[in-house]
Scaffold this active site. Structure first.
Site, short mmCIF file in Angstrom:
data_model
loop_
_atom_site.label_atom_id
_atom_site.label_comp_id
_atom_site.label_asym_id
_atom_site.label_seq_id
_atom_site.Cartn_x
_atom_site.Cartn_y
_atom_site.Cartn_z
NE ARG A 4 -1.81 1.93 3.48
CZ ARG A 4 -1.71 1.79 4.81
NH1 ARG A 4 -2.36 0.86 5.44
NH2 ARG A 4 -0.93 2.60 5.51
CG HIS A 39 -6.20 2.43 6.18
ND1 HIS A 39 -6.26 1.16 5.65
CD2 HIS A 39 -7.40 2.68 6.73
CE1 HIS A 39 -7.46 0.66 5.88
NE2 HIS A 39 -8.17 1.56 6.53
CE1 TYR A 75 0.89 2.81 8.97
CE2 TYR A 75 -0.34 4.53 10.12
CZ TYR A 75 -0.19 3.69 9.04
OH TYR A 75 -1.10 3.72 8.02
#
Ligand SMILES: [Mg+2]
Length: 361
Positions: A259, A263, A272
């Site tokens: 990805r 998100h 993160y």
């Protein structure tokens, strides 16, 4: 020692990160360069669509949006391997498969703009596919149910579900593949392993070496595929669909990809994950490897790339205009389609919002 059973998981890849062919047994469809150019064009239109969608959200014209950046080979590979009569149950990011099956960008915009009518895809074959499923992995059960119906009716159709690496940890996923194995259902469960379940990395998502092997416990045929190599995705999916259609059983196909985006537009992945990891993932970009491979065969060049991008831009502008010109539903619609008869407390609220609307609020 007596061995009760032994298993292994095949890994499938035809093109390396630079688009160099690493096997000489190309599947037949890959020798049809016109077909391969068509796949590349859908991948590119998906990427143009995705950039436009993020821009719409950033300018306040969509509520939120889940980007598909980096998943183009995985998603278009799944959509292109399916037959029109098959059924797709999916989560909320697989636009490449959906565009291939006729979903219009304006419908995606409507959905993320808060208008549920976006779920009512107008074009076949997407028209008979399922609506976006935001509850994680529940769509796997919809696929199992559809596959059971195909089996009972003796229809030569296959139900395909797509689920994320995180979704494959859910009971809904395990329940769906279990019944698919027990009942020999015409189903293909695709795990789009993009390495992150929002902020949870793959390494702490599951103790399994591959996610594909989860299907072994259910008695399914399982394979892990380079999800950035559309030739490998299309081939693995084609084989799994053929087996399912012939009554030879269900499969789990794990597509290993990344990805590249946050998100959703409500997330900031920099909090993160490290820059080096993302940089490395960009070097494996699915667009680059297919473009290089096609260019080396004289089937694609910069001029064609530019011309197709311009066509896509024009298409998206039309779609955006159609979305922005769509009239909102009356505010009472949110009460009118939940119950056959509106309960008394909701009827009161309905009257109230109606009175506000009539006062011009
Ligand atoms: Mg994921």
């Amino acid at each position: 020692m007596t061995i009760a059973a032994k298993f292994e998981i095949e890994y499938l890849q035809y093109l390396d990160a630079e688009g160099k062919q690493i096997r000489d047994d190309l599947p037949a469809f890959a020798n049809d360069l016109e077909h391969m150019v068509g796949l590349y064009k859908t991948m590119l239109s998906t990427r143009v669509f995705d950039a436009k969608s993020v821009a719409l959200q950033r300018t306040g014209k969509l509520g939120t949006y889940a980007s598909c950046l980096g998943h183009e080979a995985a998603h278009v590979g799944v959509g292109s391997a399916m037959k029109p009569e098959d059924v797709l149950t999916l989560s909320y990011r697989e636009y490449g498969a959906q565009l291939y099956r006729g979903v219009q960008p304006r419908e995606v915009y409507m959905y993320w703009g808060g208008d549920e009518r976006g779920n009512d895809y107008q074009n076949e074959p997407a028209r008979h596919d399922f609506a976006w499923s935001v509850p994680i992995a529940t769509q796997c059960l919809h696929a199992a149910g559809s596959a059971l119906a195909f089996k009972i009716r003796k229809e030569p159709r296959v139900a395909v579900c797509t689920v994320g690496d995180g979704g494959s940890s859910k009971g809904d996923f395990y329940g769906a593949i279990n019944i698919a194995g027990a009942q020999n259902l015409p189903m293909v469960a695709v795990i789009v392993n993009n390495q992150w379940a929002i902020s949870v990395p793959r390494r702490i998502q599951s103790g399994a070496t591959t996610l594909a092997q989860k299907g072994i416990a259910a008695g399914l045929d399982c394979i892990q595929v380079d999800g950035n190599d559309i030739i490998a995705v299309r081939k693995a999916m084609g084989d799994a669909l053929d087996r399912a259609r012939k009554g030879e059983g269900a499969s789990v196909v794990e597509l290993v990809t990344y990805r590249l985006s946050d998100h959703t537009t409500a997330d900031d992945a920099r909090r993160y994950r490290g820059e080096d990891e993302v940089k490395d993932a960009w070097s494996k970009d699915p667009m680059k490897r297919l473009r290089n491979w096609l260019t080396a065969r004289g089937a694609w060049d910069d001029a064609r790339e530019e011309a197709w991008k311009n066509e896509c831009d024009e298409w998206m502008d039309n779609e955006v205009n159609a979305y922005l010109e769509t009239r909102s539903q009356p505010v009472t619609a949110m009460f009118d389609y939940i119950f056959a008869e509106v309960p008394a407390d909701l009827a009161k609220q309905r009257d109230y919002v109606l009175s506000l609307e009539q006062k011009g609020h």
